[in-house]
Design an enzyme around this catalytic site. Sequence first.
Site, PDB file in Angstrom:
ATOM      1  N   THR A   1       0.826  -1.213   0.000  1.00  0.00           N
ATOM      2  CA  THR A   1       0.000   0.000   0.000  1.00  0.00           C
ATOM      3  C   THR A   1       0.860   1.262   0.000  1.00  0.00           C
ATOM      4  OG1 THR A   1      -0.104  -0.305   2.377  1.00  0.00           O
ATOM      5  CG2 THR A   1      -2.057  -0.932   1.130  1.00  0.00           C
TER       6      THR A   1
ATOM      7  N   SER B   1      33.007  -4.457   7.978  1.00  0.00           N
ATOM      8  CA  SER B   1      31.798  -5.241   8.202  1.00  0.00           C
ATOM      9  C   SER B   1      32.164  -6.525   8.937  1.00  0.00           C
ATOM     10  CB  SER B   1      31.124  -5.575   6.864  1.00  0.00           C
ATOM     11  OG  SER B   1      30.235  -6.656   7.059  1.00  0.00           O
TER      12      SER B   1
ATOM     13  N   GLY C   1      17.519 -10.672   3.353  1.00  0.00           N
ATOM     14  CA  GLY C   1      16.619 -11.190   2.328  1.00  0.00           C
ATOM     15  C   GLY C   1      15.375 -11.865   2.886  1.00  0.00           C
TER      16      GLY C   1
ATOM     17  N   GLY D   1      12.780 -10.272   4.227  1.00  0.00           N
ATOM     18  CA  GLY D   1      11.616  -9.388   4.228  1.00  0.00           C
ATOM     19  C   GLY D   1      11.499  -8.616   5.527  1.00  0.00           C
ATOM     20  N   LEU D   2      12.608  -8.503   6.279  1.00  0.00           N
ATOM     21  CA  LEU D   2      12.572  -7.735   7.525  1.00  0.00           C
ATOM     22  C   LEU D   2      13.361  -6.429   7.384  1.00  0.00           C
ATOM     23  CD1 LEU D   2      13.003 -10.642  10.126  1.00  0.00           C
ATOM     24  CD2 LEU D   2      10.883  -9.595   9.329  1.00  0.00           C
TER      25      LEU D   2
ATOM     26  N   GLU E   1      18.105   4.110  -1.793  1.00  0.00           N
ATOM     27  CA  GLU E   1      17.674   2.768  -2.244  1.00  0.00           C
ATOM     28  C   GLU E   1      17.162   2.824  -3.690  1.00  0.00           C
ATOM     29  OE1 GLU E   1      17.164  -0.090   0.180  1.00  0.00           O
ATOM     30  OE2 GLU E   1      16.756  -1.342  -1.559  1.00  0.00           O
TER      31      GLU E   1
ATOM     32  N   ASP F   1       9.725   1.062   4.817  1.00  0.00           N
ATOM     33  CA  ASP F   1      10.818   0.422   5.551  1.00  0.00           C
ATOM     34  C   ASP F   1      11.757   1.448   6.178  1.00  0.00           C
ATOM     35  OD1 ASP F   1       9.564  -1.719   4.416  1.00  0.00           O
ATOM     36  OD2 ASP F   1      11.128  -2.118   2.936  1.00  0.00           O
TER      37      ASP F   1
ATOM     38  N   TYR G   1       7.913  -7.084  -8.143  1.00  0.00           N
ATOM     39  CA  TYR G   1       7.530  -5.880  -7.387  1.00  0.00           C
ATOM     40  C   TYR G   1       7.257  -4.726  -8.352  1.00  0.00           C
ATOM     41  CZ  TYR G   1       7.936  -2.321  -3.660  1.00  0.00           C
ATOM     42  OH  TYR G   1       7.705  -1.299  -2.772  1.00  0.00           O
TER      43      TYR G   1
HETATM   44  C1  GLA Z   1       9.037  -3.854   0.414  1.00  0.00           C
HETATM   45  C2  GLA Z   1       9.211  -2.381   0.081  1.00  0.00           C
HETATM   46  C3  GLA Z   1       8.213  -1.527   0.852  1.00  0.00           C
HETATM   47  C4  GLA Z   1       6.786  -2.043   0.655  1.00  0.00           C
HETATM   48  C5  GLA Z   1       6.725  -3.555   0.905  1.00  0.00           C
HETATM   49  C6  GLA Z   1       5.384  -4.145   0.573  1.00  0.00           C
HETATM   50  O1  GLA Z   1       9.353  -4.074   1.757  1.00  0.00           O
HETATM   51  O2  GLA Z   1      10.525  -1.959   0.396  1.00  0.00           O
HETATM   52  O3  GLA Z   1       8.320  -0.182   0.443  1.00  0.00           O
HETATM   53  O4  GLA Z   1       6.300  -1.728  -0.605  1.00  0.00           O
HETATM   54  O5  GLA Z   1       7.704  -4.252   0.159  1.00  0.00           O
HETATM   55  O6  GLA Z   1       4.408  -3.675   1.444  1.00  0.00           O
END
Ligand code: GLA
Length: 380
Positions: free
Chosen positions: A38, A70, A123, A125-126, A161, A173, A222
């Site tokens: 969204t 690192s 990787g 999704g966090l 980014e 994020d 995406y």
């Molecule tokens: C990734 C993107 C965010 C968002 C989500 C989906 O995490 O970086 O900006 O679009 O996907 O909600």
Amino acid sequence: MKPLDKDIILSQFTQRFGGPAAWVVRAPGRVNLIGEHTDYNDGFVLPLAIDRAVWIALRRRPDHRVAVYSVDYRQDGAFDLDRLENEKSGWLEYVKGTAWSLEESGLRLAGWEGVLQGDVPLGAGLSSSAALEMAAARAFTAAAELPWDPKPMALLGQKAENRWVGVNCGIMDQLISAAGKADHALLIDCRSLETEAVPFPPGTAVAVLDTSTRRGLVDSAYNERRAQCEAAARFFQVKALRDVTRQRFDREADGLDDVTRRRARHVIGENDRTVEAADAMRRGDAALLGQLMNQSHESLRDDYEVSNDALNVMVECARRHPGCFGARMTGAGFGGCAVALIDAQAAADFVQRTADAYEKQTGLHSAVYVCRATNGAEVV
Ligand code: GLA
């Protein structure tokens, strides 16, 4: 794994540079409770910053060089602030891209040397990349003694980014990593960037459920979803799908092709669900929040088509536990993590049984853990 803390990163710095660090900064990863796909539709999201973060210990240098070690990659990286060159890949580009973005906005940066370490799984999704960008931004502002304002910094992180790293993400994020509030989720209006800290329903906890699946083609899928949303917005002649109500959608959506219609239906429904979820949290209604999370998953699976088998199985395993109010995939999708709202008292049993059930059903490894909502990027 033992969570990182200030002492660990400080001793890494001393080992590396033989003297004390001047600052330690941390910027957290995030998990999104609801409001998926969204943000780039100018809509609403409801994430929390989690107790997994990227840490940097640093001290200023007299010149314009940035030298970073690192710990995770066991690699040195360095660049000159006056001659930023994009080398296209690797962890250092996130630091460099953030420097580029901050300088582009007119900020004068100072050189520094530091060590970098993180415990946000990569990787999954966090938002490990947003955490790295916001940790870098916090380090640059500390070293140059610049004020820290989370919203403009999040926008500069997003620009890094989008334009330096080359990933076309929305604002969620970076903004939650910059502006998270301990013990709260953040309702973010991705159009105005207004935020509201929302408390969790009493007696609940948030669990992250890592499927251990990762998918490489997330970027192209995406971007394709973004393009479909833009096409739908053009059809409705609005700036973004945020501006289309459910009523209008129901009246007019027949004019759209099937795929675009389902993409738009997800976004429009998800915006409503997210606003409703924040309201449920304010009222302490865990059952309703859980139901909305469940609906979000169904919509992402069937209409937006960004789930995968592993995520669907994980979500089913989580929901089978009596202490689970609701569960859904979280983040961009195609692999990575699910999130569940659970009864805090049942947390240990939930973690054990859900991980066992998932591993039994899929033969895959999993990592299930309860996470705490923390503050956004800060000097600690
Ligand atoms: C990734 C993107 C965010 C968002 C989500 C989906 O995490 O970086 O900006 O679009 O996907 O909600």
